[in-house]
Design an enzyme around this catalytic site. Sequence first.
Site, PDB file in Angstrom:
ATOM      1  N   GLU A 147     -10.980   4.623   3.890  1.00 22.43           N
ATOM      2  CA  GLU A 147     -10.869   5.483   2.713  1.00 22.43           C
ATOM      3  C   GLU A 147     -12.225   5.782   2.072  1.00 22.43           C
ATOM      4  O   GLU A 147     -12.288   6.496   1.069  1.00 22.43           O
ATOM      5  CB  GLU A 147      -9.930   4.843   1.688  1.00 22.43           C
ATOM      6  CG  GLU A 147      -8.506   4.671   2.194  1.00 22.43           C
ATOM      7  CD  GLU A 147      -7.799   5.981   2.510  1.00 22.43           C
ATOM      8  OE1 GLU A 147      -8.210   7.043   1.984  1.00 22.43           O
ATOM      9  OE2 GLU A 147      -6.836   5.960   3.279  1.00 22.43           O
ATOM     10  N   TYR A 187       0.857  -1.185   0.000  1.00 16.81           N
ATOM     11  CA  TYR A 187       0.000   0.000   0.000  1.00 16.81           C
ATOM     12  C   TYR A 187       0.893   1.235   0.000  1.00 16.81           C
ATOM     13  O   TYR A 187       1.853   1.319   0.770  1.00 16.81           O
ATOM     14  CB  TYR A 187      -0.904  -0.025   1.239  1.00 16.81           C
ATOM     15  CG  TYR A 187      -1.589   1.266   1.559  1.00 16.81           C
ATOM     16  CD1 TYR A 187      -2.419   1.907   0.640  1.00 16.81           C
ATOM     17  CD2 TYR A 187      -1.429   1.857   2.804  1.00 16.81           C
ATOM     18  CE1 TYR A 187      -3.050   3.098   0.951  1.00 16.81           C
ATOM     19  CE2 TYR A 187      -2.064   3.047   3.131  1.00 16.81           C
ATOM     20  CZ  TYR A 187      -2.876   3.663   2.198  1.00 16.81           C
ATOM     21  OH  TYR A 187      -3.493   4.852   2.510  1.00 16.81           O
ATOM     22  N   PHE A 188       0.558   2.183  -0.868  1.00 17.95           N
ATOM     23  CA  PHE A 188       1.292   3.441  -0.977  1.00 17.95           C
ATOM     24  C   PHE A 188       0.459   4.539  -0.334  1.00 17.95           C
ATOM     25  O   PHE A 188      -0.648   4.843  -0.794  1.00 17.95           O
ATOM     26  CB  PHE A 188       1.563   3.762  -2.441  1.00 17.95           C
ATOM     27  CG  PHE A 188       2.286   5.056  -2.670  1.00 17.95           C
ATOM     28  CD1 PHE A 188       3.643   5.162  -2.415  1.00 17.95           C
ATOM     29  CD2 PHE A 188       1.612   6.164  -3.154  1.00 17.95           C
ATOM     30  CE1 PHE A 188       4.323   6.353  -2.637  1.00 17.95           C
ATOM     31  CE2 PHE A 188       2.275   7.363  -3.384  1.00 17.95           C
ATOM     32  CZ  PHE A 188       3.635   7.456  -3.120  1.00 17.95           C
ATOM     33  N   ALA A 189       0.961   5.133   0.739  1.00 17.19           N
ATOM     34  CA  ALA A 189       0.253   6.181   1.479  1.00 17.19           C
ATOM     35  C   ALA A 189       0.912   7.532   1.237  1.00 17.19           C
ATOM     36  O   ALA A 189       2.116   7.673   1.404  1.00 17.19           O
ATOM     37  CB  ALA A 189       0.264   5.861   2.967  1.00 17.19           C
TER      38      ALA A 189
END
Length: 180
Positions: free
Chosen positions: A84, A9-11
């Site tokens: 989200e 996951y890219f935050a």
Amino acid sequence: MASTKSFNYFAFGSNLLSKRIHMESPTAVRKGFGYIENYSLDFFHFAARWRGAPATIVENEGYKVWGAIWEIESINLTGLDRQEGVHNQVYKPLTLPVYTSEGGTLECRVYQLVKNPPKADFTEPDRPFERQPSKTYLDVILRGAKETGLPVDYTDFLSTIKHNGHTGDPKFEIDLAVQD
């Protein structure tokens, strides 16, 4: 590399901060940081919890958005999607290549607002009110960027983003209180 029981996951927003991501994804382990190409960071919509515009990514040739790379166990995917607002059609999940700080590439889940703003046609000081994050939200992003070790020029850029002066939900803000 994530296993079939986990995902990358890219935050780039509030989930840069470990305390924030662990609220819905307690299995998250930061694997480093990286960037996505041909996107720029923007803010749009209104998030009642944050009392301002949340972060999103907008397709924008020649730009980069830096963020944290987390490996999360698949059992936390539903909670992350709920955080989200996927069920309310606030954000949609994408899978994008993330260029790591070590020079590799990872496919990562990333979230983009469903109703994304048009490409910015203003400079940061001219950011319209409806595209300003709250002070609380921006503070969480900045703390997370520093905690993640994002490049100084990017954290300097983040610190120039105009906020709307609001603080977030007091109950939520207490959970993320600064412990400096």
